[in-house]
Design an enzyme around this catalytic site. Structure first.
Site, PDB file in Angstrom:
ATOM      1  N   GLU A   1       0.838  -1.216   0.000  1.00 23.87           N
ATOM      2  CA  GLU A   1       0.000   0.000   0.000  1.00 23.87           C
ATOM      3  C   GLU A   1       0.871   1.263   0.000  1.00 23.87           C
ATOM      4  O   GLU A   1       2.075   1.207   0.299  1.00 23.87           O
ATOM      5  CB  GLU A   1      -0.925  -0.011   1.211  1.00 23.87           C
ATOM      6  CG  GLU A   1      -0.183  -0.061   2.525  1.00 23.87           C
ATOM      7  CD  GLU A   1      -0.623   1.019   3.480  1.00 23.87           C
ATOM      8  OE1 GLU A   1      -0.892   2.150   3.016  1.00 23.87           O
ATOM      9  OE2 GLU A   1      -0.670   0.738   4.690  1.00 23.87           O
TER      10      GLU A   1
ATOM     11  N   LYS B   1      -5.160  10.891   0.503  1.00 21.30           N
ATOM     12  CA  LYS B   1      -5.331   9.558   1.108  1.00 21.30           C
ATOM     13  C   LYS B   1      -6.545   8.926   0.454  1.00 21.30           C
ATOM     14  O   LYS B   1      -7.653   9.453   0.556  1.00 21.30           O
ATOM     15  CB  LYS B   1      -5.534   9.724   2.617  1.00 21.30           C
ATOM     16  CG  LYS B   1      -5.822   8.427   3.357  1.00 21.30           C
ATOM     17  CD  LYS B   1      -5.866   8.695   4.858  1.00 21.30           C
ATOM     18  CE  LYS B   1      -6.414   7.524   5.618  1.00 21.30           C
ATOM     19  NZ  LYS B   1      -6.530   7.811   7.061  1.00 21.30           N
TER      20      LYS B   1
ATOM     21  N   VAL C   1      -5.320   0.470   2.849  1.00 20.85           N
ATOM     22  CA  VAL C   1      -5.486  -0.993   2.755  1.00 20.85           C
ATOM     23  C   VAL C   1      -6.725  -1.318   1.927  1.00 20.85           C
ATOM     24  O   VAL C   1      -6.698  -2.214   1.074  1.00 20.85           O
ATOM     25  CB  VAL C   1      -5.578  -1.612   4.167  1.00 20.85           C
ATOM     26  CG1 VAL C   1      -6.025  -3.068   4.100  1.00 20.85           C
ATOM     27  CG2 VAL C   1      -4.231  -1.495   4.876  1.00 20.85           C
TER      28      VAL C   1
ATOM     29  N   ASP D   1     -16.798   6.074  13.733  1.00 22.36           N
ATOM     30  CA  ASP D   1     -15.572   6.004  12.927  1.00 22.36           C
ATOM     31  C   ASP D   1     -15.026   4.572  12.905  1.00 22.36           C
ATOM     32  O   ASP D   1     -14.367   4.117  13.840  1.00 22.36           O
ATOM     33  CB  ASP D   1     -14.518   6.975  13.491  1.00 22.36           C
ATOM     34  CG  ASP D   1     -13.333   7.119  12.544  1.00 22.36           C
ATOM     35  OD1 ASP D   1     -13.238   6.333  11.576  1.00 22.36           O
ATOM     36  OD2 ASP D   1     -12.497   8.014  12.773  1.00 22.36           O
TER      37      ASP D   1
ATOM     38  N   SER E   1     -12.966   2.089  10.117  1.00 25.22           N
ATOM     39  CA  SER E   1     -12.231   2.193   8.852  1.00 25.22           C
ATOM     40  C   SER E   1     -12.913   1.429   7.723  1.00 25.22           C
ATOM     41  O   SER E   1     -13.412   0.311   7.922  1.00 25.22           O
ATOM     42  CB  SER E   1     -10.819   1.646   9.043  1.00 25.22           C
ATOM     43  OG  SER E   1     -10.153   1.603   7.799  1.00 25.22           O
ATOM     44  N   ALA E   2     -12.882   2.026   6.534  1.00 26.68           N
ATOM     45  CA  ALA E   2     -13.372   1.340   5.329  1.00 26.68           C
ATOM     46  C   ALA E   2     -12.571   0.073   5.050  1.00 26.68           C
ATOM     47  O   ALA E   2     -13.034  -0.801   4.313  1.00 26.68           O
ATOM     48  CB  ALA E   2     -13.298   2.284   4.136  1.00 26.68           C
ATOM     49  N   ASP E   3     -11.383  -0.038   5.658  1.00 25.64           N
ATOM     50  CA  ASP E   3     -10.590  -1.266   5.489  1.00 25.64           C
ATOM     51  C   ASP E   3     -11.423  -2.496   5.868  1.00 25.64           C
ATOM     52  O   ASP E   3     -11.348  -3.533   5.205  1.00 25.64           O
ATOM     53  CB  ASP E   3      -9.351  -1.256   6.405  1.00 25.64           C
ATOM     54  CG  ASP E   3      -8.286  -0.269   5.977  1.00 25.64           C
ATOM     55  OD1 ASP E   3      -8.450   0.375   4.919  1.00 25.64           O
ATOM     56  OD2 ASP E   3      -7.288  -0.134   6.719  1.00 25.64           O
TER      57      ASP E   3
ATOM     58  N   LYS F   1      -4.072  -1.103  14.030  1.00 23.00           N
ATOM     59  CA  LYS F   1      -3.202  -0.075  14.623  1.00 23.00           C
ATOM     60  C   LYS F   1      -3.529   0.149  16.102  1.00 23.00           C
ATOM     61  O   LYS F   1      -4.694   0.147  16.493  1.00 23.00           O
ATOM     62  CB  LYS F   1      -3.327   1.215  13.824  1.00 23.00           C
ATOM     63  CG  LYS F   1      -2.457   1.140  12.569  1.00 23.00           C
ATOM     64  CD  LYS F   1      -2.366   2.460  11.881  1.00 23.00           C
ATOM     65  CE  LYS F   1      -3.521   2.636  10.945  1.00 23.00           C
ATOM     66  NZ  LYS F   1      -3.383   1.889   9.696  1.00 23.00           N
TER      67      LYS F   1
HETATM   68  N1  PSU Z   1      -0.137   0.772   8.413  1.00 24.03           N
HETATM   69  C1  PSU Z   1       0.860   1.596   8.857  1.00 24.03           C
HETATM   70  N2  PSU Z   1       0.699   2.941   8.627  1.00 24.03           N
HETATM   71  C2  PSU Z   1      -0.397   3.461   7.970  1.00 24.03           C
HETATM   72  C3  PSU Z   1      -1.428   2.588   7.497  1.00 24.03           C
HETATM   73  C4  PSU Z   1      -1.244   1.249   7.754  1.00 24.03           C
HETATM   74  O1  PSU Z   1       1.847   1.144   9.458  1.00 24.03           O
HETATM   75  O2  PSU Z   1      -0.478   4.680   7.796  1.00 24.03           O
HETATM   76  C5  PSU Z   1      -2.635   3.167   6.761  1.00 24.03           C
HETATM   77  C6  PSU Z   1      -3.275   2.107   5.898  1.00 24.03           C
HETATM   78  O3  PSU Z   1      -3.279   2.592   4.573  1.00 24.03           O
HETATM   79  C7  PSU Z   1      -4.683   1.963   6.424  1.00 24.03           C
HETATM   80  C8  PSU Z   1      -4.963   3.349   6.922  1.00 24.03           C
HETATM   81  O4  PSU Z   1      -5.575   1.529   5.448  1.00 24.03           O
HETATM   82  O5  PSU Z   1      -3.723   3.661   7.578  1.00 24.03           O
HETATM   83  C9  PSU Z   1      -6.192   3.383   7.817  1.00 24.03           C
HETATM   84  O6  PSU Z   1      -6.740   4.673   7.824  1.00 24.03           O
HETATM   85  P1  PSU Z   1      -8.238   4.934   8.403  1.00 24.03           P
HETATM   86  O7  PSU Z   1      -8.159   4.551   9.863  1.00 24.03           O
HETATM   87  O8  PSU Z   1      -8.499   6.405   8.196  1.00 24.03           O
HETATM   88  O9  PSU Z   1      -9.161   4.072   7.622  1.00 24.03           O
HETATM   89 MN    MN Z   2     -11.973   6.710   9.785  1.00 25.14          MN
END
Ligand code: PSU
Ligand code: MN
Length: 308
Positions: free
Chosen positions: A25, A85, A105, A137, A139-141, A158
């Protein structure tokens, strides 16, 4: 209309010859890590994939094209701090308006699957944020993992997230999580969450389980391979994470800015230790993803009768 999917020649010929390819990614380059660590890490991840015998395909959007196999110059462009992003829903608009961006992701999983790449690596997936019962909130992941058949090699979700709620979400939606040499879901910078997961010992054992995912239950979703951060780079940052979350809420930071803000702020609060840990786990996950891609290929070749 031209096909917006632009797969590099090297990668399409590797895929045609059924050689192992690992998707990487690029939101981690564009938003996840500070400069110049972002460029160095992206290149080190590619090298780790190559050293393990597979071909890296870093994915991103450049000049109105979805590039599968970014060049070094394109990686540098995404690292400049100006790139967007991009989750799946953002891709069409970014293509039409020629907005360069790093893919999360969710977007990377979707594009890799369309391109025919079965394995991807990241640091930590997105998930359910703390306080999501008020903010919604999530994630769309997660939704993408529930409907896209790809292997995602990561160190869990995370650490800034609600890991327990994220694990429950994955269970509810039937997304399997396998521990790579561990019986416990790792927590990104650290190895322990107290959440039990089934353990696979190596890439060959995982390949066997994945084969059965298709043949026994016709699985159509992703599988998560959770790899703990290398022990010497483990960081326990609970208090710093709480502080960063508190500050984000005071400052009204939300939406797609929240995760990058928290990662960066925890990096500052730990004097760079969490960033170092993040880099270490990213490179290690790229290596493991390549080992798995090679094992899956060997399994495929055996089934095709090429290897006895
Ligand atoms: N893994 C990391 N650092 C990152 C990410 C993953 O070590 O920055 C990114 C990935 O692209 C993941 C995104 O999809 O953070 C998630 O963002 P959000 O919580 O806004 O969906
Ligand atoms: Mn989010």
């Amino acid at each position: 209309m031209q096909n917006p999917l632009d797969i590099s020649h090297e990668i399409s010929s590797a895929l045609n010859r059924n050689q192992p390819v690992v998707a990487l990614e690029s939101s981690v380059i564009a938003q996840g890590l500070p400069s110049p660590a972002n460029i160095e890490t992206a290149l080190a991840m590619e090298q780790a994939v190559k050293n393990a015998g597979a071909m890296p395909a870093t994915i991103g959007v450049i000049d109105g094209k979805i590039r599968v196999g970014l060049t070094e110059d394109e990686i540098k462009k995404l690292a400049e701090g100006k790139a967007a992003k991009l989750a799946v829903r953002d891709i069409p608009y970014s293509l039409a308006k020629k907005i360069d961006g790093g893919t999360t992701v969710s977007a990377t999983a979707r594009i890799a699957t369309i391109a025919g790449i079965p394995v991807m690596a990241t640091g930590g997936i997105g998930g359910v944020h703390r306080g999501a019962s008020d903010t919604f909130d999530i994630s769309a992941d997660l939704w993408e993992l529930a409907r896209t058949p790809i292997l995602v090699v990561c160190s869990g979700a995370k650490a800034v997230l609600d890991i327990h709620a994220t694990a429950e979400w994955l269970e509810t939606h039937g997304v399997p999580v396998y521990g790579y040499g561990t019986t416990e879901l790792p927590a990104f910078y650290s190895t322990s969450t107290g959440i039990s997961i089934p353990k696979v010992d190596d890439a060959d054992e995982l390949a066997e389980v994945l084969k059965l995912s298709g043949s026994a239950v016709g699985a159509r979703c992703a599988a998560i391979i959770a790899v703990p951060v290398p022990q010497s780079d483990e960081v326990l940052a609970a208090e710093h994470i709480e502080k960063a979350i508190h500050e984000a809420s005071e400052k009204g930071i939300k939406g797609k800015q929240l995760t990058p803000y928290l990662l960066n702020r925890v990096g500052e609060l730990t004097d760079g230790k969490s960033t170092k840990s993040n880099i270490s786990l990213l490179i290690n996950n790229a290596k493991v993803a390549a080992e798995i891609a090679c094992a899956l290929n060997a399994e495929h070749d055996r089934r095709m009768g090429f290897v006895v």
